[in-house]
Design a protein around this motif. Structure first.
Motif, PDB file in Angstrom:
ATOM      1  N   LEU A  68     -21.009  12.980 -49.765  1.00 19.81           N
ATOM      2  CA  LEU A  68     -20.341  11.674 -49.708  1.00 19.81           C
ATOM      3  C   LEU A  68     -19.821  11.424 -48.292  1.00 19.81           C
ATOM      4  N   PRO A  69     -19.902  10.201 -47.816  1.00 19.40           N
ATOM      5  CA  PRO A  69     -19.513   9.894 -46.419  1.00 19.40           C
ATOM      6  C   PRO A  69     -18.005   9.864 -46.221  1.00 19.40           C
ATOM      7  N   THR A  70     -17.343  10.976 -46.492  1.00 22.11           N
ATOM      8  CA  THR A  70     -15.895  11.039 -46.256  1.00 22.11           C
ATOM      9  C   THR A  70     -15.556  10.969 -44.780  1.00 22.11           C
ATOM     10  N   ASP A  71     -16.553  11.180 -43.920  1.00 23.19           N
ATOM     11  CA  ASP A  71     -16.314  11.090 -42.483  1.00 23.19           C
ATOM     12  C   ASP A  71     -15.878   9.688 -42.062  1.00 23.19           C
ATOM     13  N   LEU A  72     -16.193   8.708 -42.863  1.00 28.67           N
ATOM     14  CA  LEU A  72     -15.788   7.346 -42.517  1.00 28.67           C
ATOM     15  C   LEU A  72     -14.270   7.197 -42.466  1.00 28.67           C
ATOM     16  N   GLY A  73     -13.569   8.139 -43.113  1.00 27.12           N
ATOM     17  CA  GLY A  73     -12.108   8.108 -43.037  1.00 27.12           C
ATOM     18  C   GLY A  73     -11.594   8.324 -41.633  1.00 27.12           C
ATOM     19  N   TYR A  74     -12.427   8.922 -40.760  1.00 27.04           N
ATOM     20  CA  TYR A  74     -11.998   9.088 -39.369  1.00 27.04           C
ATOM     21  C   TYR A  74     -11.759   7.751 -38.683  1.00 27.04           C
ATOM     22  N   LEU A  75     -12.447   6.727 -39.131  1.00 29.84           N
ATOM     23  CA  LEU A  75     -12.253   5.407 -38.517  1.00 29.84           C
ATOM     24  C   LEU A  75     -10.850   4.874 -38.788  1.00 29.84           C
ATOM     25  N   ALA A  76     -10.237   5.341 -39.889  1.00 27.98           N
ATOM     26  CA  ALA A  76      -8.902   4.845 -40.241  1.00 27.98           C
ATOM     27  C   ALA A  76      -7.790   5.748 -39.728  1.00 27.98           C
ATOM     28  N   VAL A  77      -7.994   7.068 -39.776  1.00 26.73           N
ATOM     29  CA  VAL A  77      -6.908   7.992 -39.434  1.00 26.73           C
ATOM     30  C   VAL A  77      -7.149   8.728 -38.128  1.00 26.73           C
ATOM     31  N   GLY A  78      -8.328   8.582 -37.534  1.00 24.29           N
ATOM     32  CA  GLY A  78      -8.607   9.296 -36.299  1.00 24.29           C
ATOM     33  C   GLY A  78      -9.393  10.567 -36.560  1.00 24.29           C
ATOM     34  N   PHE A  79      -9.699  11.269 -35.476  1.00 23.04           N
ATOM     35  CA  PHE A  79     -10.599  12.425 -35.560  1.00 23.04           C
ATOM     36  C   PHE A  79      -9.855  13.757 -35.597  1.00 23.04           C
ATOM     37  N   HIS A  80      -8.583  13.743 -35.919  1.00 25.67           N
ATOM     38  CA  HIS A  80      -7.809  14.979 -35.898  1.00 25.67           C
ATOM     39  C   HIS A  80      -7.462  15.452 -37.307  1.00 25.67           C
ATOM     40  N   PRO A  82      -9.525  17.332 -39.991  1.00 26.98           N
ATOM     41  CA  PRO A  82     -10.752  17.967 -40.513  1.00 26.98           C
ATOM     42  C   PRO A  82     -10.774  18.074 -42.030  1.00 26.98           C
ATOM     43  N   GLU A  83      -9.607  17.857 -42.679  1.00 25.92           N
ATOM     44  CA  GLU A  83      -9.584  17.948 -44.128  1.00 25.92           C
ATOM     45  C   GLU A  83     -10.534  16.958 -44.790  1.00 25.92           C
ATOM     46  N   LEU A  84     -10.868  15.897 -44.062  1.00 24.24           N
ATOM     47  CA  LEU A  84     -11.774  14.898 -44.629  1.00 24.24           C
ATOM     48  C   LEU A  84     -13.179  15.461 -44.871  1.00 24.24           C
ATOM     49  N   ARG A  85     -13.463  16.561 -44.219  1.00 29.15           N
ATOM     50  CA  ARG A  85     -14.819  17.140 -44.355  1.00 29.15           C
ATOM     51  C   ARG A  85     -14.834  18.354 -45.276  1.00 29.15           C
ATOM     52  N   PHE A  86     -13.735  18.602 -45.994  1.00 29.73           N
ATOM     53  CA  PHE A  86     -13.698  19.774 -46.865  1.00 29.73           C
ATOM     54  C   PHE A  86     -14.697  19.673 -48.015  1.00 29.73           C
ATOM     55  N   ASN A  87     -15.152  18.479 -48.346  1.00 30.63           N
ATOM     56  CA  ASN A  87     -16.142  18.380 -49.423  1.00 30.63           C
ATOM     57  C   ASN A  87     -17.458  19.062 -49.057  1.00 30.63           C
ATOM     58  N   ARG A  88     -17.677  19.329 -47.764  1.00 29.11           N
ATOM     59  CA  ARG A  88     -18.897  20.033 -47.347  1.00 29.11           C
ATOM     60  C   ARG A  88     -18.902  21.485 -47.867  1.00 29.11           C
ATOM     61  N   LEU A  89     -17.719  22.020 -48.172  1.00 33.23           N
ATOM     62  CA  LEU A  89     -17.656  23.392 -48.669  1.00 33.23           C
ATOM     63  C   LEU A  89     -18.275  23.540 -50.053  1.00 33.23           C
ATOM     64  N   LEU A  90     -18.488  22.432 -50.740  1.00 32.01           N
ATOM     65  CA  LEU A  90     -19.123  22.506 -52.054  1.00 32.01           C
ATOM     66  C   LEU A  90     -20.588  22.938 -51.962  1.00 32.01           C
ATOM     67  N   LYS A  91     -21.109  23.010 -50.758  1.00 30.27           N
ATOM     68  CA  LYS A  91     -22.475  23.504 -50.546  1.00 30.27           C
ATOM     69  C   LYS A  91     -22.543  25.033 -50.487  1.00 30.27           C
ATOM     70  N   LEU A  92     -21.395  25.692 -50.589  1.00 27.56           N
ATOM     71  CA  LEU A  92     -21.400  27.153 -50.497  1.00 27.56           C
ATOM     72  C   LEU A  92     -22.301  27.824 -51.539  1.00 27.56           C
ATOM     73  N   PRO A  93     -22.317  27.370 -52.796  1.00 29.25           N
ATOM     74  CA  PRO A  93     -23.236  28.015 -53.756  1.00 29.25           C
ATOM     75  C   PRO A  93     -24.691  27.974 -53.308  1.00 29.25           C
ATOM     76  N   ARG A  94     -25.085  26.942 -52.589  1.00 28.96           N
ATOM     77  CA  ARG A  94     -26.455  26.873 -52.065  1.00 28.96           C
ATOM     78  C   ARG A  94     -26.687  27.960 -51.015  1.00 28.96           C
ATOM     79  N   VAL A  95     -25.643  28.232 -50.224  1.00 28.34           N
ATOM     80  CA  VAL A  95     -25.773  29.285 -49.213  1.00 28.34           C
ATOM     81  C   VAL A  95     -25.960  30.641 -49.881  1.00 28.34           C
ATOM     82  N   PHE A  96     -25.158  30.909 -50.911  1.00 28.79           N
ATOM     83  CA  PHE A  96     -25.299  32.181 -51.622  1.00 28.79           C
ATOM     84  C   PHE A  96     -26.668  32.272 -52.313  1.00 28.79           C
ATOM     85  N   GLU A  97     -27.139  31.160 -52.842  1.00 28.88           N
ATOM     86  CA  GLU A  97     -28.458  31.152 -53.469  1.00 28.88           C
ATOM     87  C   GLU A  97     -29.546  31.449 -52.448  1.00 28.88           C
TER      88      GLU A  97
END
Length: 508
Positions: A68-80, A82-97
C-alpha cells in the motif's frame, strides 16, 4: 527489511528512491497471485485456480497491505517518519520462504546457511542502530555522553557519519566485545540491558549454528577417517606387512582425492524404485550400451541391468582376472587403463581404456564355447581403475523375465565366438540335437499331462453321474415299495369286506 532502516537518517532523498522502486516493480500484486500450489501432488498452473487459491490466503492479504502506498504520507508529515514504511515488514514471511526454498535447491547448502546467518546478524545490528538513533533523537542529540553527539556539529552532522557511528555502537553493544559510553537515564539503562540480552542470544546462536555447520561440512570426512583408522588398527593388530598397509592407505587416499567415498546404495536407499531406476539410467545406461551383446536390447532389460551395476576400484598392479579363472562377472571400464598381459605379468599385449568391456561372453554359459566359461586372458590394472561390475547371477535373474532377450543374447554371443574361432560347431550341433530331443520330450510330457488332466476330469464326471444314477434308482425303488404296500392293503380290505358280506347273508 532494508527499506525501514533508511528512516534513521534525516535526509529524505533515499526514501524517495525506495518508494519509486517499490511502485515500479512489475506486477507486484500479480506476482503474489501467480505463486503455484500443489493439488494432489501436482503443481497447478491454471491462472484462474491460482488466483482463486492465493486471494483466499492470509499471505496474499499481507502482501497487498505491504505494498500500500503509505509513502504518500510523507507529503503531509515530511520525510522524517520512517514508521510510515513499517508495512513493508509484512514481506518478511516471503524472505523466510525464499531462504527455505533456496537452501533445499542450492548445491552449496552450508555456504548458503553461513551467508544467511551473517545476513540475519547484519539486519539485527542495523535495526538496533536505528533504534539507538531514534532514542537519541527523542532524548536529544548531545544531551548526555550516551546519546548520539549533537548534529549541529559539522563533524557529526552528515549522513554517512550518523549511520556509521550508530552501526558501530550497535555492533559493540550486541557483540559485547568493546566499551561504549555508560548510560545516564533510566531509559538508556533499559535499552542497554535489552541489547546485552539480545547480544547473549546472538552469540549463543552464532556459536551453535557455526558449530553445527562445521560438523555437517566435516561429517563425510569424519566418517571416512573413522573407517581408515579402523582398517589401520586391524592391520596393525593382525601384523599385516608394511607393503600391503601402504597399498591400502594409498587406495583410501585415492578414493578421498577423487570424491569416491560415497556409498551409492546407502545414498539412494530412501528413494522409491522408480526414481532409483531413473537415476541409474542417467548414470549407467550409456555405459551399458557400449557392450556388444547389449546393443539394441529391450529397454526393460537394460533398466533391470543398470540397477544391478556396482562400482569397484582397483589399485595399480591388481589383477582383475587371470587366464583360466571361472568367469562369474563382466566388467565395463569407467576410468583408468587396463593391460592384457602374458603369464609373466610384464609383457603387455593390448591396453584397454575407458568404455571397453570384457567378460561378457563367459557369463552367458554359451554351449560349444571352446573355453567354456573360463577367462581367456590375464587382465591387470595399470593405475587406479574404476570398473562397473555385473555378476552372472544378476544377469540371469534379470533374464528370467525376458526369455526372448536371453535367446537374442545367446545368439549374439555365438556369433562373436564364431568370428573369433572359439565356437565348436560340432558340439553345437550335438547340443542342438539334444535340445531338440529335450524339447520333444517336454512336449510329450506336456501332452501326457494334459491327457491325464482330461482323463481325471472325465473320471470325476463319470463318478458324479453314477452317483446321481444310484440316487435316482434308490428313490424309484422306494416309490415302488410304497405302491406295493398300498395295493396289498387295498386287497386285504376288499377281502375282509367280502367275507363280512357273506357272513351277513348266511345269518339271514
Amino acid at each position: 527489511m532494508v527499506h525501514t532502516g533508511r528512516g534513521c537518517s534525516k535526509s529524505g532523498y533515499r526514501e524517495k528512491n525506495y518508494t519509486k522502486r517499490d511502485y515500479t516493480k512489475r506486477g507486484y500484486i500479480k506476482d503474489g497471485t501467480l505463486r503455484g500450489f500443489l493439488e494432489q501432488g501436482l503443481l497447478v498452473k491454471d491462472l484462474k485456480k491460482l488466483q482463486d487459491h492465493c486471494i483466499n490466503t492470509l499471505q496474499f492479504k499481507l502482501d497487498v497491505f505491504a505494498v500500500l502506498p503509505t509513502d504518500l504520507g510523507y507529503l503531509a508529515v515530511g520525510f522524517h517518519y520512517p514508521e510510515l514504511r513499517f508495512n513493508r515488514l509484512l514481506k518478511l514471511p516471503r524472505v523466510f520462504e525464499f531462504c527455505d526454498r533456496t537452501e533445499t535447491r542450492t548445491n552449496y547448502p552450508n555456504v548458503f546457511r553461513i551467508g544467511n546467518l551473517l545476513l540475519y546478524l547484519l539486519i539485527i545490528i542495523h535495526w538496533n542502530a536505528c533504534l539507538y538513533y531514534a532514542i537519541s533523537k527523542s532524548i536529544g542529540f548531545g544531551s548526555d555522553s550516551w546519546v548520539y553527539p549533537n548534529i549541529s556539529d559539522p563533524y557529526h552532522g552528515y549522513l554517512a557519519r550518523e549511520y556509521i557511528y550508530c552501526l558501530y555502537w550497535s555492533t559493540l553493544t550486541l557483540t559485547t566485545i568493546g566499551e561504549t559510553p555508560a548510560p545516564v537515564l533510566d531509559v538508556e539503562f533499559l535499552f542497554v540491558v535489552f541489547d546485552f540480552l539480545v547480544g547473549v542470544l546472538i552469540f549463543a546462536t552464532i556459536v551453535g549454528n557455526v558449530g553445527s555447520m562445521i560438523s555437517n561440512m566435516n561429517a563425510s570426512r569424519a566418517d571416512f577417517q573413522a573407517k581408515v583408522d579402523a582398517i589401520k588398527h586391524y592391520m596393525q593388530f593382525r601384523k599385516v606387512s608394511k607393503e600391503v598397509q601402504t597399498r591400502v592407505i594409498k587406495w583410501f587416499d585415492y578414493l578421498w582425492a577423487n570424491k569416491k567415498t560415497v556409498d551409492e546404495c546407502e545414498v539412494l536407499r530412501g528413494l522409491p524404485d522408480k526414481l532409483k531406476a531413473e537415476i541409474a539410467i542417467n548414470v549407467h545406461l550409456d555405459t551399458l550400451k557400449k557392450v556388444r551383446i547389449f546393443q539394441d536390447c529391450e529397454a526393460g532389460l537394460l533398466v533391470e541391468l543398470v540397477l544391478k551395476l556396482t562400482l569397484q576400484v582397483f589399485s595399480p598392479g591388481d589383477y582383475i582376472c587371470r587366464k583360466g579363472d571361472i568367469g562369474k562377472e563382466m566388467y565395463i571400464i569407467k576410468e583408468g587403463k587396463l593391460a592384457v598381459v602374458a603369464d609373466d605379468g610384464v609383457t603387455q599385449y593390448v591396453t584397454l581404456s575407458a568404455g571397453s568391456c570384457f567378460g561378457e561372453i563367459s557369463i552367458l554359459n554359451i554351449q560349444g564355447s571352446k573355453m567354456g566359461n573360463r577367462r581367456t586372458a590375464n587382465i591387470r590394472s595399470i593405475g587406479y581403475s574404476d570398473l562397473f561390475r555385473l555378476s552372472k547371477d544378476n544377469l540371469m535373474e534379470a533374464l528370467v523375465e525376458f526369455p526372448e532377450a536371453k535367446k537374442v543374447l545367446e545368439e549374439r554371443g555365438k556369433e562373436i565366438l564364431l568370428k573369433e574361432g572359439l565356437l565348436d560347431e560340432g558340439h553345437v550341433e550335438v547340443v542342438m540335437g539334444v535340445k531338440d530331443m529335450e524339447e520333444k520330450v517336454e512336449r510329450l510330457e506336456s501332452n501326457l499331462d494334459s491327457l491325464q488332466t482330461r482323463f481325471a476330469r472325465l473320471l470325476n464326471e463319470y463318478n458324479s453321474t453314477q452317483q446321481k444314477f444310484k440316487q435316482r434308482i434308490t428313490s424309484i425303488e422306494k416309490k415302488l415299495m410304497q405302491l406295493d404296500i398300498e395295493c396289498v392293503s387295498d386287497g386285504l380290505d376288499s377281502v375282509s369286506e367280502t367275507e363280512r358280506s357273506k357272513s351277513e347273508n348266511d345269518k339271514h
